[in-house]
Design an enzyme around this catalytic site. Structure first.
Site, PDB file in Angstrom:
ATOM      1  N   THR A 152       0.883  -1.151   0.132  1.00 15.13           N
ATOM      2  CA  THR A 152       0.008   0.015  -0.064  1.00 15.13           C
ATOM      3  C   THR A 152       0.930   1.284  -0.068  1.00 15.13           C
ATOM      4  OG1 THR A 152      -0.202   0.166   2.221  1.00 15.13           O
ATOM      5  CG2 THR A 152      -1.843  -1.242   1.195  1.00 15.13           C
ATOM      6  N   GLY A 155       2.365   2.274   3.408  1.00 15.41           N
ATOM      7  CA  GLY A 155       3.377   0.917   3.777  1.00 15.41           C
ATOM      8  C   GLY A 155       4.319   0.622   3.049  1.00 15.41           C
ATOM      9  N   CYS A 156       4.470  -0.541   2.382  1.00 15.73           N
ATOM     10  CA  CYS A 156       5.229  -1.148   1.620  1.00 15.73           C
ATOM     11  C   CYS A 156       5.713  -0.195   0.313  1.00 15.73           C
ATOM     12  CB  CYS A 156       4.861  -2.452   1.232  1.00 15.73           C
ATOM     13  SG  CYS A 156       4.500  -3.477   2.490  1.00 15.73           S
ATOM     14  N   ILE A 157       5.033   0.391  -0.188  1.00 14.58           N
ATOM     15  CA  ILE A 157       5.453   1.308  -1.297  1.00 14.58           C
ATOM     16  C   ILE A 157       6.326   2.558  -0.690  1.00 14.58           C
ATOM     17  CG2 ILE A 157       4.549   3.080  -2.899  1.00 14.58           C
ATOM     18  CD1 ILE A 157       4.160   0.362  -3.856  1.00 14.58           C
ATOM     19  N   THR A 160       9.568   1.142   0.610  1.00 14.89           N
ATOM     20  CA  THR A 160      10.387   0.438  -0.536  1.00 14.89           C
ATOM     21  C   THR A 160      11.091   1.567  -1.334  1.00 14.89           C
ATOM     22  OG1 THR A 160       9.138  -1.669  -0.692  1.00 14.89           O
ATOM     23  CG2 THR A 160      10.207  -0.891  -2.803  1.00 14.89           C
TER      24      THR A 160
END
Length: 223
Positions: A152, A155-157, A160
């Site tokens: 999301t 979060g992970c976007i 990253t």
């Protein structure tokens, strides 16, 4: 990226203070598809979010990258039964239980399954780089730019993209191909990423970048 007057004022304040310089695309881009899995798309999942449009945009990017001959890399989250390998992250977010081995919610979404030979990075934390071989894989392949899509945004976007920058790769986050539980989270995080850690690009711009990079690559190989 859309937003109200307050968001525009904040973006202008950032720029006026010396934030938000563009990174641009390097010489060797790849598409990184972050956690495009069923957990965010299936009703009843604790991670369910209104991300159907972002999923469709991501699938379009995957098709375009493959057609252009660019590398496509995927990430997914996977925990051992009980989630002990998730550490405090797994404890902080009990909903991550859906990523324990054997749960179909952890499977790739329709149209987003990797093809043979494409890299799949299995992770336990938000960043696609944390505790994984992703940076080494990109370096070995001489990739310098990542077009980033998936879930999301907050979060992970975000994690990253931030780590991509810190590892020396240019992160280009594709607005319409990322999604979150609420549009406000999506927009706030993209605004801050654009200011500090990444270029936020439109789907149209990303597709153009992919097509141009593919043309250059094919010309270089004589295809």
């Amino acid at each position: 990226m859309s937003g109200g007057g307050a968001a525009r004022d904040l973006a202008e304040d950032y720029r006026g203070s010396g934030f938000g310089a563009g990174l641009g695309c390097g010489d060797a881009p790849a598409l990184l598809v972050v956690d495009l899995v069923r957990a965010y798309l299936v009703d009843g999942s604790p991670l369910r979010a209104p991300v159907e449009d972002a999923a469709a945009a991501s699938v379009a990017l995957i098709g375009a990258a493959r057609e252009a001959g660019l590398p496509v890399l995927f990430t997914r989250v996977s925990y051992r039964p009980g989630g002990v390998d998730g550490g405090l992250f797994r404890r902080k977010i009990p909903a991550l239980r859906v990523f324990e081995e054997g749960d179909p919610l952890g499977d790739f979404a329709e149209g987003a399954a990797p093809e043979p030979g494409e890299t799949v990075v299995t992770k336990q934390y938000a960043s696609s780089f944390h505790g994984t071989s992703l940076a080494a894989t990109l370096t070995a392949s001489r990739i310098d730019t990542l077009l980033i899509c998936g879930f999301t945004t907050s979060g992970c976007i975000r994690a990253t993209a931030t780590d991509a920058l810190q590892h020396g790769f240019r992160p280009l986050v594709v607005d319409e191909a990322c999604g979150d539980r609420d549009r406000r989270l999506h927009e706030a995080n993209l605004l801050d990423l654009e200011a500090k850690y990444a270029d936020v690009v439109s789907l149209e711009s990303a597709l153009t970048t992919i097509n141009e990079a593919g043309t250059v690559k094919k010309a270089g190989t004589g295809d």
